[in-house]
Design a protein around this motif. Structure first.
Motif, PDB file in Angstrom:
ATOM      1  N   ALA A  51     -53.330  -5.361 -12.514  1.00  0.00           N
ATOM      2  CA  ALA A  51     -53.728  -6.186 -13.525  1.00  0.00           C
ATOM      3  C   ALA A  51     -53.610  -7.725 -13.391  1.00  0.00           C
ATOM      4  O   ALA A  51     -52.794  -7.964 -12.383  1.00  0.00           O
ATOM      5  CB  ALA A  51     -52.629  -5.675 -14.511  1.00  0.00           C
ATOM      6  N   PRO A  52     -54.562  -8.543 -13.919  1.00  0.00           N
ATOM      7  CA  PRO A  52     -54.430  -9.913 -13.534  1.00  0.00           C
ATOM      8  C   PRO A  52     -52.958 -10.313 -13.591  1.00  0.00           C
ATOM      9  O   PRO A  52     -52.626 -11.380 -12.851  1.00  0.00           O
ATOM     10  CB  PRO A  52     -55.441 -10.361 -14.477  1.00  0.00           C
ATOM     11  N   GLU A  53     -52.268 -10.135 -14.794  1.00  0.00           N
ATOM     12  CA  GLU A  53     -51.130 -10.584 -15.020  1.00  0.00           C
ATOM     13  C   GLU A  53     -50.088 -10.360 -13.952  1.00  0.00           C
ATOM     14  O   GLU A  53     -49.032 -11.294 -13.382  1.00  0.00           O
ATOM     15  CB  GLU A  53     -50.423 -10.156 -16.462  1.00  0.00           C
ATOM     16  N   ALA A  54     -50.043  -9.170 -13.317  1.00  0.00           N
ATOM     17  CA  ALA A  54     -49.300  -8.624 -12.324  1.00  0.00           C
ATOM     18  C   ALA A  54     -49.876  -9.483 -11.178  1.00  0.00           C
ATOM     19  O   ALA A  54     -48.824 -10.062 -10.445  1.00  0.00           O
ATOM     20  CB  ALA A  54     -49.504  -7.176 -11.973  1.00  0.00           C
ATOM     21  N   LEU A  55     -50.964  -9.562 -10.813  1.00  0.00           N
ATOM     22  CA  LEU A  55     -51.157 -10.645  -9.408  1.00  0.00           C
ATOM     23  C   LEU A  55     -50.733 -11.942  -9.860  1.00  0.00           C
ATOM     24  O   LEU A  55     -50.156 -12.545  -8.956  1.00  0.00           O
ATOM     25  CB  LEU A  55     -52.740 -10.625  -9.499  1.00  0.00           C
ATOM     26  N   THR A  56     -50.790 -12.592 -10.921  1.00  0.00           N
ATOM     27  CA  THR A  56     -50.238 -13.984 -11.255  1.00  0.00           C
ATOM     28  C   THR A  56     -48.705 -14.031 -11.154  1.00  0.00           C
ATOM     29  O   THR A  56     -48.297 -14.818 -10.498  1.00  0.00           O
ATOM     30  CB  THR A  56     -50.449 -14.274 -12.824  1.00  0.00           C
ATOM     31  N   ARG A  57     -48.088 -12.851 -11.466  1.00  0.00           N
ATOM     32  CA  ARG A  57     -46.558 -12.747 -11.268  1.00  0.00           C
ATOM     33  C   ARG A  57     -46.099 -12.737  -9.695  1.00  0.00           C
ATOM     34  O   ARG A  57     -45.353 -13.402  -9.297  1.00  0.00           O
ATOM     35  CB  ARG A  57     -46.013 -11.761 -11.985  1.00  0.00           C
ATOM     36  N   LEU A  58     -47.063 -11.984  -9.094  1.00  0.00           N
ATOM     37  CA  LEU A  58     -46.764 -11.710  -7.532  1.00  0.00           C
ATOM     38  C   LEU A  58     -46.877 -13.130  -6.703  1.00  0.00           C
ATOM     39  O   LEU A  58     -46.339 -13.238  -5.818  1.00  0.00           O
ATOM     40  CB  LEU A  58     -47.557 -10.712  -6.952  1.00  0.00           C
ATOM     41  N   ARG A  59     -48.207 -13.840  -7.316  1.00  0.00           N
ATOM     42  CA  ARG A  59     -48.662 -14.850  -6.556  1.00  0.00           C
ATOM     43  C   ARG A  59     -47.408 -16.041  -6.728  1.00  0.00           C
ATOM     44  O   ARG A  59     -47.220 -16.908  -5.638  1.00  0.00           O
ATOM     45  CB  ARG A  59     -49.914 -15.547  -7.032  1.00  0.00           C
ATOM     46  N   PRO A 113     -45.488 -17.118  -3.026  1.00  0.00           N
ATOM     47  CA  PRO A 113     -46.841 -18.219  -2.837  1.00  0.00           C
ATOM     48  C   PRO A 113     -47.678 -18.240  -1.646  1.00  0.00           C
ATOM     49  O   PRO A 113     -48.728 -18.609  -1.822  1.00  0.00           O
ATOM     50  CB  PRO A 113     -45.873 -19.442  -3.132  1.00  0.00           C
ATOM     51  N   ASP A 114     -47.060 -17.562  -0.473  1.00  0.00           N
ATOM     52  CA  ASP A 114     -47.807 -17.654   0.564  1.00  0.00           C
ATOM     53  C   ASP A 114     -48.740 -16.219   0.774  1.00  0.00           C
ATOM     54  O   ASP A 114     -49.138 -16.153   2.074  1.00  0.00           O
ATOM     55  CB  ASP A 114     -46.998 -18.004   1.687  1.00  0.00           C
ATOM     56  N   ALA A 115     -48.616 -15.559  -0.261  1.00  0.00           N
ATOM     57  CA  ALA A 115     -49.008 -14.171   0.081  1.00  0.00           C
ATOM     58  C   ALA A 115     -50.671 -14.405  -0.168  1.00  0.00           C
ATOM     59  O   ALA A 115     -51.158 -15.324  -0.560  1.00  0.00           O
ATOM     60  CB  ALA A 115     -48.586 -13.444  -1.120  1.00  0.00           C
ATOM     61  N   VAL A 116     -51.426 -13.325   0.566  1.00  0.00           N
ATOM     62  CA  VAL A 116     -52.752 -13.346   0.596  1.00  0.00           C
ATOM     63  C   VAL A 116     -53.174 -12.080  -0.211  1.00  0.00           C
ATOM     64  O   VAL A 116     -52.651 -10.878  -0.182  1.00  0.00           O
ATOM     65  CB  VAL A 116     -53.309 -13.056   2.031  1.00  0.00           C
ATOM     66  N   VAL A 117     -54.031 -12.305  -1.156  1.00  0.00           N
ATOM     67  CA  VAL A 117     -54.505 -11.156  -2.265  1.00  0.00           C
ATOM     68  C   VAL A 117     -55.765 -10.577  -1.465  1.00  0.00           C
ATOM     69  O   VAL A 117     -56.779 -11.271  -1.447  1.00  0.00           O
ATOM     70  CB  VAL A 117     -54.636 -11.817  -3.353  1.00  0.00           C
ATOM     71  N   ALA A 138     -50.956  -2.887  -7.389  1.00  0.00           N
ATOM     72  CA  ALA A 138     -51.139  -2.131  -8.730  1.00  0.00           C
ATOM     73  C   ALA A 138     -49.937  -1.265  -8.696  1.00  0.00           C
ATOM     74  O   ALA A 138     -50.134  -0.561  -9.738  1.00  0.00           O
ATOM     75  CB  ALA A 138     -52.480  -1.323  -8.506  1.00  0.00           C
ATOM     76  N   HIS A 139     -48.951  -0.970  -8.058  1.00  0.00           N
ATOM     77  CA  HIS A 139     -47.780  -0.276  -8.348  1.00  0.00           C
ATOM     78  C   HIS A 139     -46.906  -0.720  -9.394  1.00  0.00           C
ATOM     79  O   HIS A 139     -46.913  -2.240  -9.477  1.00  0.00           O
ATOM     80  CB  HIS A 139     -47.009  -0.247  -7.057  1.00  0.00           C
ATOM     81  N   PRO A 140     -46.413   0.060 -10.430  1.00  0.00           N
ATOM     82  CA  PRO A 140     -45.433  -0.645 -11.278  1.00  0.00           C
ATOM     83  C   PRO A 140     -44.474  -1.448 -10.872  1.00  0.00           C
ATOM     84  O   PRO A 140     -43.818  -2.256 -11.751  1.00  0.00           O
ATOM     85  CB  PRO A 140     -45.054   0.698 -12.113  1.00  0.00           C
ATOM     86  N   ASP A 141     -43.727  -1.122  -9.373  1.00  0.00           N
ATOM     87  CA  ASP A 141     -42.720  -2.136  -9.176  1.00  0.00           C
ATOM     88  C   ASP A 141     -42.937  -2.516  -7.814  1.00  0.00           C
ATOM     89  O   ASP A 141     -42.351  -2.121  -6.774  1.00  0.00           O
ATOM     90  CB  ASP A 141     -41.404  -1.227  -9.086  1.00  0.00           C
ATOM     91  N   PRO A 142     -43.863  -3.481  -7.536  1.00  0.00           N
ATOM     92  CA  PRO A 142     -44.077  -3.893  -6.271  1.00  0.00           C
ATOM     93  C   PRO A 142     -43.108  -4.715  -5.622  1.00  0.00           C
ATOM     94  O   PRO A 142     -42.721  -4.766  -4.543  1.00  0.00           O
ATOM     95  CB  PRO A 142     -45.278  -4.935  -6.491  1.00  0.00           C
ATOM     96  N   VAL A 163     -49.389  -9.445   2.373  1.00  0.00           N
ATOM     97  CA  VAL A 163     -50.649  -8.885   1.802  1.00  0.00           C
ATOM     98  C   VAL A 163     -50.565  -8.247   0.384  1.00  0.00           C
ATOM     99  O   VAL A 163     -50.026  -6.850   0.458  1.00  0.00           O
ATOM    100  CB  VAL A 163     -51.161  -8.172   2.953  1.00  0.00           C
ATOM    101  N   LEU A 164     -51.099  -8.793  -0.504  1.00  0.00           N
ATOM    102  CA  LEU A 164     -51.098  -7.973  -1.842  1.00  0.00           C
ATOM    103  C   LEU A 164     -52.410  -7.188  -1.800  1.00  0.00           C
ATOM    104  O   LEU A 164     -53.483  -7.793  -2.173  1.00  0.00           O
ATOM    105  CB  LEU A 164     -51.108  -9.074  -2.826  1.00  0.00           C
TER     106      LEU A 164
END
Length: 496
Positions: free
Chosen positions: A401-409, A413-417, A364-368, A393-394
């Protein structure tokens, strides 16, 4: 967010006179601006950009409800924040200054205002430059601030120069972080590490004030001094430096003496072949909350920066019943002071000794992405830390925000949300840990006498049990264990 030009001529002229004296003392000269010249100064920024400080809104933490004062026993230090925007976007510059505001608030300050200046390189004399330092002095006087906090590292001469202009205490980002660490350190080792880092930072920044710091006792009566005043010929500032170096040497010895105890605990875990998992990440990313979710440890969880300084080790269990240790380490931050990395090296080595690293990121940070880069930059200073297998680990998925999670995934690609607060995604994380932890390599099919229940217990805690059966001679065990335990089980069989 607006440009706020401070325009009291008399106060500004007085401040500029001080700047003139500082620049002259530094061996430089003020350049009179040629208004008929070009709009560009070589490869520098546009003059219009450099001509104004930009007010950063929403930073004030002044108390709005007077009842809050009843819960604060002491007056909060009133600070104004200042940053330079040299590279990147304006949004990232704002994020950096807002992080500084969070750091200042964690240190026990009340943020009154924040200013950003667009500038390629810091001014060597006052960090901001002559005109902007004078404008800052007017703002500090108008809001009644006690301290100016700079979002960067100041050279000793820059700090002195800026202090002489603004007439209040000036601290930089490193000093602020060291102050927070000093407040939060609890263990004897943590306190020693923080004090060592503070002394390393202080040593080149000692400042003399007149004769009290510069006078030497001579061999004859001078200035009223005579018999009883003669000494080693050190100035007071030299004496202070020597005392600081002596104290630093003592602290280094103390930290070195504490290291064997930590190494003993690591060795006992290695002997027992208990896998180790380390949790690392940016400060306030939710590392302690994640530890509590995985282990039920009940570790302090606080919505503040650097709430955890002393490492916490707890036992956890994989879904298939294997035990492992989980270590919660100190949080990292952008531009973490080098003095702290050196002082906390023995603590940070917990990461390098681990079998798996859970790299917690605040989704949820502005600059993860910037958080990930900052953490990896610190890990690069620890030998072999980057060689440890890493799982991103996200965290805080419930706030992101959903779009932020999509960008980070997409980026990882191997991250766990997960959400450590709600428990979402924890099952997937536990399974990922189980899959990546080292597994025992020796298959055994042995009969363990009933008198050797200790071996059976070790097999259950550190190995993978494939099957058990009770017989007249003992418990028949089919399992996968480490080589050391396999040898002990074979030797303990009836008739062996």
């Amino acid at each position: 967010m607006t440009n706020d030009r401070l325009t009291e001529p008399s106060a500004q002229d007085a401040a500029r006179d001080v700047v003139d004296r500082i620049l002259a003392r530094a061996g430089t000269a003020l350049q009179v601006e040629d208004t008929g010249g070009s709009d560009r100064d070589g490869d520098q920024l546009e003059r219009e950009e450099r001509s104004a400080l930009r007010r950063v809104g929403g930073l004030s933490t002044e108390l709005e409800d007077v009842t809050e004062v009843e819960y604060r026993a002491l007056r909060l230090e009133r600070v104004v924040l200042v940053g330079l925007w040299s590279t990147g976007s304006a949004e990232m510059a704002d994020v950096s200054l807002r992080e500084l505001a969070a750091l200042a608030e964690t240190a026990g300050s009340q943020v009154l205002d924040g200013l950003l200046q667009r500038r390629v390189n810091p001014d060597p004399a006052t960090y901001l430059g002559s005109g902007k330092a004078a404008e800052l002095a007017e703002l500090v006087a108008s809001v009644g601030a006690d301290t100016v906090v700079v979002d960067g590292d100041l050279a000793p001469s820059q700090r002195r120069g800026l202090e002489d202009v603004v007439k209040v205490k000036v601290v930089d980002r490193t000093a602020l972080i060291l102050d927070i660490f000093a407040q939060h350190a609890k263990s004897r080792e943590g306190k020693a590490q923080v004090e060592l880092a503070q002394l390393e930072y202080l040593l080149p920044r000692l400042r003399g004030w007149g004769e009290s710091m510069s006078r030497q006792a001579g061999g004859r009566v001078a200035g009223g001094a005579g018999i009883g005043s003669r000494g080693p010929g050190e100035t007071k500032i030299e004496l202070d430096r020597r005392r600081i170096r002596t104290r630093m040497a003592r602290l280094r010895r103390q930290i070195a003496e504490m290291a064997p105890a930590r190494e003993t605990m690591r060795s006992s875990r290695r002997r027992g072949r208990v896998p180790a998992v380390a949790i690392a990440g940016y400060t306030n990313a939710g590392k302690s909350s994640l530890l509590n979710q995985l282990t039920g440890a009940g570790v302090l969880v606080e919505n503040s920066l650097f709430a955890t300084l002393d490492p916490t080790v707890r036992k956890a269990e994989t879904p298939d019943g294997r035990l492992y240790t989980l270590t919660d380490t100190v949080g990292f931050v952008r531009s973490l002071p080098h003095e702290l990395v050196e002082a906390f090296r023995s603590t940070l080595e917990e990461v390098a000794e681990a079998d798996l690293l859970l790299h917690v990121v605040d989704a949820a940070h502005p600059d993860p992405e910037g958080q990930v880069s900052a953490v990896r930059a610190v890990l690069a200073d620890i030998p072999h830390a980057l060689e440890v297998p890493e799982v991103i680990v996200l965290n805080k998925a419930d706030l992101a925000a959903p779009e932020a999670l999509t960008r980070l995934r997409t980026r990882y690609p191997d991250a766990v949300v997960v959400s450590a607060r709600t428990g979402a995604g924890m099952g997937e994380l536990r399974q990922r840990v189980a899959d990546l932890l080292p597994r025992p390599e020796v298959d055994v099919d042995v009969v363990v006498p009933y008198s050797r229940g200790d071996l059976l217990s070790r097999a259950h805690s550190t190995g993978e049990i494939l099957g058990t059966e009770h017989t007249g001679d003992g418990t028949r065990l089919r399992a996968r264990v480490d080589a050391t335990l396999a040898a002990e089980l074979s030797a303990a069989q009836p008739g062996a």
